[in-house]
Write a protein that holds these residues in place. Structure first.
Motif, short mmCIF file in Angstrom:
data_model
loop_
_atom_site.label_atom_id
_atom_site.label_comp_id
_atom_site.label_asym_id
_atom_site.label_seq_id
_atom_site.Cartn_x
_atom_site.Cartn_y
_atom_site.Cartn_z
N ARG A 125 -4.56 -7.79 10.22
CA ARG A 125 -5.65 -8.54 9.60
C ARG A 125 -6.10 -7.87 8.30
NH1 ARG A 125 -8.52 -8.46 15.43
NH2 ARG A 125 -7.50 -6.41 15.27
N ASP A 126 -6.07 -6.55 8.29
CA ASP A 126 -6.45 -5.82 7.09
C ASP A 126 -5.35 -5.87 6.03
OD1 ASP A 126 -8.90 -5.07 8.29
OD2 ASP A 126 -7.89 -3.44 9.35
N VAL A 127 -4.10 -5.86 6.47
CA VAL A 127 -2.98 -6.02 5.55
C VAL A 127 -3.04 -7.38 4.86
CG1 VAL A 127 -0.47 -6.17 5.36
CG2 VAL A 127 -1.50 -4.39 6.78
N ALA A 128 -3.30 -8.43 5.65
CA ALA A 128 -3.42 -9.76 5.06
C ALA A 128 -4.57 -9.80 4.06
CB ALA A 128 -3.65 -10.79 6.17
N ASP A 129 -5.67 -9.18 4.39
CA ASP A 129 -6.83 -9.17 3.50
C ASP A 129 -6.50 -8.48 2.18
OD1 ASP A 129 -9.75 -9.47 2.95
OD2 ASP A 129 -9.65 -7.29 2.95
N LEU A 130 -5.73 -7.41 2.22
CA LEU A 130 -5.36 -6.71 0.99
C LEU A 130 -4.46 -7.59 0.12
CD1 LEU A 130 -5.68 -4.14 -0.64
CD2 LEU A 130 -3.77 -3.15 0.66
N THR B 155 -6.14 -12.20 -6.63
CA THR B 155 -7.13 -12.66 -7.60
C THR B 155 -7.83 -11.56 -8.39
OG1 THR B 155 -8.83 -12.71 -5.87
CG2 THR B 155 -7.61 -14.74 -6.26
N ALA B 156 -7.72 -10.32 -7.96
CA ALA B 156 -8.41 -9.24 -8.66
C ALA B 156 -7.83 -9.07 -10.06
CB ALA B 156 -8.27 -7.93 -7.88
N LYS C 67 1.48 -17.54 -12.00
CA LYS C 67 0.76 -16.51 -12.76
C LYS C 67 0.85 -15.13 -12.11
CE LYS C 67 -2.70 -19.91 -14.23
NZ LYS C 67 -4.14 -20.30 -14.11
N ARG C 68 0.82 -15.09 -10.78
CA ARG C 68 0.81 -13.79 -10.10
C ARG C 68 1.67 -13.85 -8.85
NH1 ARG C 68 -4.71 -10.62 -9.38
NH2 ARG C 68 -4.42 -10.63 -11.64
N PHE C 69 2.41 -12.77 -8.64
CA PHE C 69 3.37 -12.67 -7.54
C PHE C 69 3.07 -11.37 -6.79
CE2 PHE C 69 7.37 -11.78 -5.49
CZ PHE C 69 8.08 -12.98 -5.39
N VAL C 70 2.62 -11.50 -5.54
CA VAL C 70 2.31 -10.34 -4.70
C VAL C 70 3.40 -10.21 -3.65
CG1 VAL C 70 0.65 -9.28 -3.13
CG2 VAL C 70 -0.17 -10.65 -5.07
N GLN C 71 4.08 -9.08 -3.64
CA GLN C 71 5.18 -8.86 -2.71
C GLN C 71 4.78 -7.90 -1.60
OE1 GLN C 71 8.78 -7.33 -4.48
NE2 GLN C 71 9.73 -6.87 -2.52
N THR C 72 5.17 -8.23 -0.37
CA THR C 72 5.02 -7.31 0.74
C THR C 72 6.18 -6.34 0.73
OG1 THR C 72 4.08 -9.11 2.05
CG2 THR C 72 4.65 -7.10 3.22
N SER C 73 5.91 -5.09 0.39
CA SER C 73 6.92 -4.06 0.47
C SER C 73 6.62 -3.24 1.73
CB SER C 73 6.93 -3.21 -0.80
OG SER C 73 7.99 -2.28 -0.78
N SER C 74 6.70 -1.93 1.66
CA SER C 74 6.49 -1.11 2.86
C SER C 74 6.37 0.35 2.44
CB SER C 74 7.68 -1.26 3.81
OG SER C 74 7.63 -0.33 4.88
N ILE C 75 5.72 1.16 3.28
CA ILE C 75 5.77 2.60 3.01
C ILE C 75 7.18 3.13 3.25
CG2 ILE C 75 3.32 3.00 3.47
CD1 ILE C 75 4.25 4.49 6.05
N ALA C 76 8.04 2.31 3.85
CA ALA C 76 9.45 2.69 3.96
C ALA C 76 10.08 2.85 2.59
CB ALA C 76 10.21 1.66 4.78
#
Length: 339
Positions: free
Chosen positions: A224-229, A235-236, A116-125
């Motif tokens: 830890r904050d990146v993981a939390d985001l 789920t939001a 249903k949902r796909f969250v990708q780790t990108s970067s400010i790069a």
């Protein structure tokens, strides 16, 4: 809300913290490993011995194992991505191709599995490079220009992978929701020997690996904050197409060193005190692949705003000083750096 989620790059720095938080919140977690023989080691580092976490062998460059890893998953956190090799010379396609093709591979198998949902780790790069006006505050509306001179292979890989994913979602994604988290330089306690190249800054400073400070800076965010985001974005409501910068304040490397010397006491005795002229760093970069990636940043300030994440989630990163010191202490405690 909790379901079954796949975290790609399960042995990695960000992936480890994402897994920890997901398990703590009641998710059933699957994770990919390139080397399945490392499962016991990774479990021990994460402190998750039970059946709530299962590992699957899968690699960004092959279809093998992805269908099995995705089966039954409602959500995906795609963290896995290649990092610079550390060799003095390598072709940029060593980063770009697996980053792009691996992301598209994960998306295809996710859709086939009914994710249903796909969250990708990108970067400010993927946001802050290749601009004519780099010394400004960047937002999620900005994209790095991969055709501009001096843009690193890593920045190209993150930009191309995210753009390719967004194009694929628009054309092929159907009802699957997709969003990205775009962190700045990630620090925080390491869980074991697998951590990102960003930790090398602290490792070198406390280990005596650099003679002084170049005119470079970083925008620090805590792992830890990146993981939390990432977990919040799983789920939001209304996450389709969203993009969230995760970045703290931009600070000079010299200021990072000052924090280490002040807070570590005797353990910070190897942290340098002098500056390095620009020409010296350019000479050093001829022999150091990591420096080659950053020498073009001399004197630059690249700040990015996390206001969108704050407005949407109330999210913010903890003080950079704490992240810096926690990184150093974990490297010392685990014996990774001798001080």
């Amino acid at each position: 809300m909790a379901g079954t989620v796949l975290v790609t790059g399960g042995s990695g720095y960000i992936g480890g913290y994402v897994i920890r938080q997901l398990v703590a919140e009641g998710w059933t977690v699957r994770a990919t490993l390139r080397s399945p023989g490392r499962e016991a080691e990774v479990r021990a580092a994460l402190g998750v011995p039970g059946p709530e976490l299962a590992f699957f062998a899968a690699d960004l460059t092959s279809d093998t194992g992805w269908a099995e890893a995705m089966a039954g998953c409602s959500h995906v956190v795609h963290v896995a991505s290649p990092i610079p090799s550390g060799r003095a010379k390598y072709h940029e396609d060593e980063l770009i191709v697996p980053a792009r093709d691996g992301t598209l591979r994960a998306l295809r198998f996710a859709k086939a599995a009914g994710v249903k949902r796909f969250v990708q780790t990108s970067s400010i790069a993927a946001i802050v490079y290749g601009h004519a006006d780099p010394d400004r505050l960047f937002t999620e509306a900005d994209w790095s220009d991969v055709t501009a001179p001096g843009v690193s292979a890593y920045a190209k890989s993150k930009t191309i992978a995210e753009r390719a994913a967004r194009d694929w979602i628009a054309a092929e994604g159907g009802a699957m929701e997709y969003c990205t988290i775009n962190p700045s330089l990630i620090l925080g306690p390491v869980l074991g020997p697998d951590f990102t190249i960003t930790i090398d800054i602290i490792k070198r400073l406390i280990g005596g690996g650099v003679p002084g400070y170049p005119r470079l800076g970083v925008a620090v965010v805590d792992v830890r904050d990146v993981a939390d985001l990432h977990v919040r974005a799983l789920t939001a409501p209304g996450m389709a197409g969203e993009r969230f910068i995760a970045a703290g304040p931009f600070m000079a490397i010299r200021d990072v060193g000052a924090i280490l010397r002040d807070r570590l006491g005797a353990q910070g005795r190897k942290v340098p005190t002098r500056n390095i002229p620009d020409f010296v760093l350019r000479v050093m970069a001829l022999f150091d692949a990591a420096l080659q990636e950053v020498v073009g940043e001399l004197g630059r300030t690249r700040s990015a705003s996390s206001a969108h994440a704050l407005d949407r989630f109330g999210w913010k990163t903890r003080p950079a000083e704490d992240s810096i010191v926690d990184t150093a202490r974990s490297l010392i405690d685990l014996g990774i750096v001798k001080v």
